[in-house]
Design a protein around this motif. Structure first.
Motif, PDB file in Angstrom:
ATOM      1  N   LYS A 159      -5.702  12.418  85.747  1.00 42.79           N
ATOM      2  CA  LYS A 159      -6.428  11.370  86.259  1.00 42.79           C
ATOM      3  C   LYS A 159      -6.871  10.500  85.163  1.00 42.79           C
ATOM      4  O   LYS A 159      -6.903   9.242  85.378  1.00 42.79           O
ATOM      5  CB  LYS A 159      -7.495  11.840  87.081  1.00 42.79           C
ATOM      6  N   PHE A 179     -13.191   6.456  89.612  1.00 42.24           N
ATOM      7  CA  PHE A 179     -13.003   7.699  88.672  1.00 42.24           C
ATOM      8  C   PHE A 179     -14.033   7.971  87.483  1.00 42.24           C
ATOM      9  O   PHE A 179     -14.580   8.857  87.039  1.00 42.24           O
ATOM     10  CB  PHE A 179     -11.685   7.699  88.184  1.00 42.24           C
ATOM     11  N   GLY A 237       0.645  10.708  87.050  1.00 47.25           N
ATOM     12  CA  GLY A 237       0.266  11.095  88.333  1.00 47.25           C
ATOM     13  C   GLY A 237       0.854  12.379  88.640  1.00 47.25           C
ATOM     14  O   GLY A 237       0.632  13.423  89.445  1.00 47.25           O
TER      15      GLY A 237
END
Length: 650
Positions: free
Chosen positions: A225, A258, A220
Motif C-alpha cells: 500500500k 492512507f 497493488g
C-alpha cells in the motif's frame, strides 16, 4: 508473489524449530533473508533486531562477502528510518576495519551504499561519484541481473538529484529491462514509479501517467500500500503537469486516508502534503495550501528533510502573500533564507571534507607502496641467502610427507576394506534370515493346503464344503502374505514417492470412522478425536488410510475377543496424531523395539485363530518415514499395546 506473511512464517518456523543441524553461515542466511523481507515490508524495528542476529552468525562463519551484505542491510535500515549519519558510520567503520579483506565485489556494494547515504545527506555529486565507481567494478565482474539493475537504479536516482533528468530516465529504463528479466514484482514496480517521476520532469506527462498506472497495478497485486501511494503521487504530478488540476487534486486527496495511519514515512507525507499545497495555490485556495504546507514543514527531523522543509516554506510564503498577510510572509521568507544558507554551507563543508579524505587516502596509499618496495628489496636479499637451505628443507619435508601420506592411505584402505567386509557379511546374514522367514511363512499354508487336497484325493477325508473352506482359508492367508510382501517392497524402492495433497482432517477422520464402523469385530471398538487446532494436513490420504487399517488389523489379531480397541485422532500446531491402543495381551518391553522389523512376531503372542506374518507394522513404519513423521510403541493404559504416530501437517 506478495505472500509476505507466509514467507516470514516459513523462515521464522525454521529458525524456531530447525529441521537440520545448521552451521553458523546457513543460520545467518535464514536471519538475513527474514530481515530482507521485513525491511521491504517496512517493519524496520524488528528488521533491525533480525539483521543483528544474522551479523553475529556471519562473524562466526568468517564469510566476509556475506557479512558485507548483512552490514549493508543493517545500515540501509538506518537510512529508511532517517538515521542517515548512523547508517553511514556503520558502513564506514566496517570498511575501515576490513579494508585488507574486501574483494572487488564487496567494495562495489560498499560504494553503492555510500552513494545512497550521501544522497540522503544532500551531497548528490559525491553520491553519484561513489555509485559510478561501484558500477565500474561490477561491469568487469559476473554479477546477477538483480545486482546490475540495483546499481543502475541508484545511478539513475543520483542523475535525478543533480538535475540530469533525461539521463536519469534512460538509466531507469535500463534497470527496468533487467528487473523484468528477474521477474521481481517489487523491483519492477519501483523502477516504473521512478520512470513516472522522471517523465514528469522532462514533460512526458502521458507516458508518466502510463508508468504510474502500471506501477500501481503491480504494487497493488503484491499488497504494498505504501508504494501504491507513491505511484499515485507521481500520477498526480503528471496530471498536474498536463493542467488537469482537478484530477491531480483528487488523486492526492485519496492518499490522505492512507497517510493518516502511518506513524513516520516523512518523505511520502511531505511530498504529498507539499503537492497538495501547490495544487491549492494553483486553484486559488491559499488557506488550504497554507494548512498542508504547515503539516509538511512540522513533521520529520530538522536535519534530514531540509529540501522538503524549504519547499514547504516556499508554499507558505506564497500563501501568506496571496492572503495579504505580509508580516507572516516576511517571517517565513527569512526562515527560508536561513535554511538555504545552512544547506549551502553544509554541502560545501561535506564536499571539502570528501576531497580532504581523498587526498589523505592517496597519501597513505603512496606511503604503503614505498614501504612495500623497501620490504621487497630486503626480502629478496634474505631469500637469496637462504635459498639453498630452504631447498634442502623443502625436499626433505616433501619426502617425509609423501612417505606419511602413502602409509596413511594404505592404512585407511585396509580399515575401509575391513569395514566393508563386516557390513557385507551383516547384509548377507540379514538377507538369509529374511529369505528363511519368508520361505517358512510361505511354506506353512502351502503345506497345509496340499495335505488337505491329498487327503481328499485318497478319500482319507471327505471332499465337502467345510474341508474345502479350510483349504481356501490357507490360500487366502498365502495371498495376503504375498500382497503384504509386494506392498512392503514397493514402499522401500528408492523411486517411490507419496501422492500428498492438502487434506481436510475433519472429513478424513469422519471417513475413517465410517469405514471402521462397518467392519465386524468381537472386541469393543472406540473411535474418537480431540478438537483440531489445525484442520488441514499435507498427507497422502490413501497411504495414511492403509497405515490406520494395518494398525487396526494388528490390534484385532492380538487382542482377546472380549477386549477393547481404541482409535483416537488429534491435530496440534505441527502434527496430525494417530493413536491406536488395545487391551491384553501386551508386548513384553524387551520386544517393543523390534515390532516394526520385517516379519518379526512376538514369541508366544498371537490369537490362535488369526496369526499374523509380521509385515503389517513394517508397512506402517515405511509410510510414517515417507511422511517424515515419527512412530512409537509403548504399553497401553488398557493393558495391551499402544502405538502413537505423528505426521507433520506441512
Amino acid at each position: 508473489m506478495g505472500q509476505i506473511d507466509e514467507a516470514k512464517k516459513i523462515l521464522q518456523d525454521e529458525l524456531d524449530f530447525p529441521t537440520y543441524e545448521y552451521s553458523h553461515i546457513n543460520r545467518a542466511r535464514l536471519f538475513k533473508k527474514l530481515a530482507d523481507i521485513q525491511y521491504h515490508n517496512d517493519e524496520y524495528d524488528i528488521a533491525r533486531e533480525t539483521i543483528i542476529n544474522a551479523i553475529n552468525h556471519f562473524r562466526k562463519s568468517d564469510s566476509i562477502e556475506l557479512l558485507t551484505g548483512a552490514i549493508s542491510r543493517q545500515a540501509s535500515i538506518e537510512l529508511r528510518t532517517s538515521n542517515y549519519q548512523k547508517g553511514l558510520d556503520i558502513v564506514s567503520a566496517y570498511h575501515k576495519n576490513n579494508k585488507e579483506k574486501l574483494n572487488k565485489k564487496n567494495l562495489s556494494s560498499i560504494y553503492y551504499f555510500y552513494g545512497r547515504a550521501y544522497d540522503h545527506l544532500g551531497d548528490f555529486q559525491t553520491a553519484l561519484e561513489y555509485k559510478l565507481k561501484g558500477y565500474q567494478i561490477i561491469t568487469n565482474l559476473e554479477v546477477s541481473d538483480n545486482k546490475m539493475a540495483s546499481t543502475l537504479y541508484g545511478i539513475a536516482d543520483s542523475y535525478n538529484k543533480i538535475g540530469e533528468h533525461q539521463q536519469s530516465y534512460k538509466k531507469f529504463q535500463e534497470a527496468l529491462v533487467l528487473d523484468r528479466k528477474t521477474d521481481n514484482k517489487q523491483d519492477i514496480a519501483h523502477s516504473l514509479t521512478k520512470l513516472s517521476n522522471q517523465a514528469y520532469k522532462i514533460e512526458m506527462y502521458d507516458i508518466g501517467i502510463q508508468h504510474a498506472q502500471e506501477a500501481i497495478d503491480v504494487f497493488g497485486s503484491i499488497g504494498n500500500k505504501r508504494n501504491v501511494a507513491w505511484s499515485t503521487h507521481n500520477m498526480a504530478l503528471n496530471y498536474a503537469g498536463k493542467g488537469n488540476l482537478e484530477k491531480a487534486l483528487s488523486l492526492e486527496e485519496s492518499n490522505l486516508s492512507f497517510l493518516v495511519h502511518i506513524v513516520k514515512d516523512y518523505h511520502l507525507k511531505t511530498s504529498v502534503w507539499n503537492h497538495l499545497g501547490e495544487l491549492n495555490l494553483a486553484i486559488d485556495n491559499p488557506n488550504k495550501a497554507l494548512n498542508y504546507a504547515k503539516q509538511a514543514f512540522e513533521i520529520g527531523e530538522l536535519d534530514t528533510l531540509k529540501d522538503r522543509r524549504q519547499a514547504s516554506l516556499n508554499i507558505m510564503h506564497r500563501a501568506y502573500s496571496k492572503m495579504n498577510d505580509f508580516e507572516n510572509a516576511y517571517l517565513v521568507q527569512n526562515k527560508l533564507l536561513e535554511l538555504q544558507s545552512i544547506a549551502h554551507k553544509e554541502n560545501y563543508a561535506n564536499r571539502l571534507a570528501f576531497l580532504k579524505n581523498t587526498i589523505e587516502a592517496k597519501e597513505k596509499e603512496q606511503k604503503l607502496v614505498e614501504k612495500e618496495q623497501e620490504n621487497l628489496i630486503i626480502s629478496n636479499a634474505l631469500a637469496r641467502q637462504q635459498n639453498q637451505q630452504m631447498v634442502f628443507i623443502i625436499l626433505f619435508t616433501v619426502f617425509i610427507s609423501f612417505t606419511l601420506i602413502i602409509y596413511i592411505k594404505i592404512r585407511q584402505r585396509r580399515v575401509l576394506e575391513q569395514q566393508q567386509g563386516l557390513h557385507l557379511n551383516k547384509l548377507l546374514e540379514q538377507r538369509n534370515q529374511l529369505f528363511s522367514q519368508i520361505a517358512h511363512d510361505l511354506s506353512n499354508p502351502v503345506t497345509v493346503a496340499s495335505l488337505h487336497i491329498e487327503a481328499m484325493q485318497h478319500d482319507i477325508i471327505e471332499c465337502k464344503p467345510e474341508n474345502l473352506s479350510k483349504i481356501s482359508e490357507k490360500l487366502t492367508d498365502l495371498n495376503h502374505l504375498v500382497k503384504d510382501l509386494a506392498g512392503l517392497a514397493k514402499l522401500e524402492t528408492a523411486n517411490f514417492t507419496l501422492t500428498t495433497k492438502q487434506t481436510d482432517l475433519n472429513k478424513f477422520v469422519s471417513d475413517i470412522h465410517d469405514e471402521l464402523a462397518t467392519q465386524t469385530t468381537e472386541q469393543k471398538l472406540t473411535v474418537g478425536s480431540s478438537e483440531f487446532n489445525e484442520t488441514f494436513a499435507q498427507i497422502d490420504p490413501f497411504r495414511v488410510k492403509q497405515l490406520i487399517a494395518n494398525l487396526y488389523s494388528n490390534a484385532k489379531k492380538y487382542t482377546y475377543k472380549s477386549g477393547q480397541i481404541d482409535v483416537h485422532f488429534a491435530a496440534c500446531e505441527r502434527y496430525f496424531k494417530i493413536i491406536v491402543q488395545d487391551s491384553a495381551p501386551s508386548v513384553p518391553k524387551e520386544h517393543l523395539g523390534q515390532i516394526f522389523d520385517h516379519l518379526f512376531r512376538v514369541p508366544n503372542m498371537s490369537n490362535t485363530e488369526t496369526p499374523g506374518h509380521g509385515i503389517g507394522l513394517s508397512i506402517v513404519k515405511q509410510i510414517v518415514e515417507l511422511h517424515q513423521g515419527e512412530i512409537n510403541a509403548s504399553e497401553s493404559e488398557l493393558g495391551g499395546l499402544k502405538i502413537e504416530v505423528d505426521l507433520p501437517l506441512k
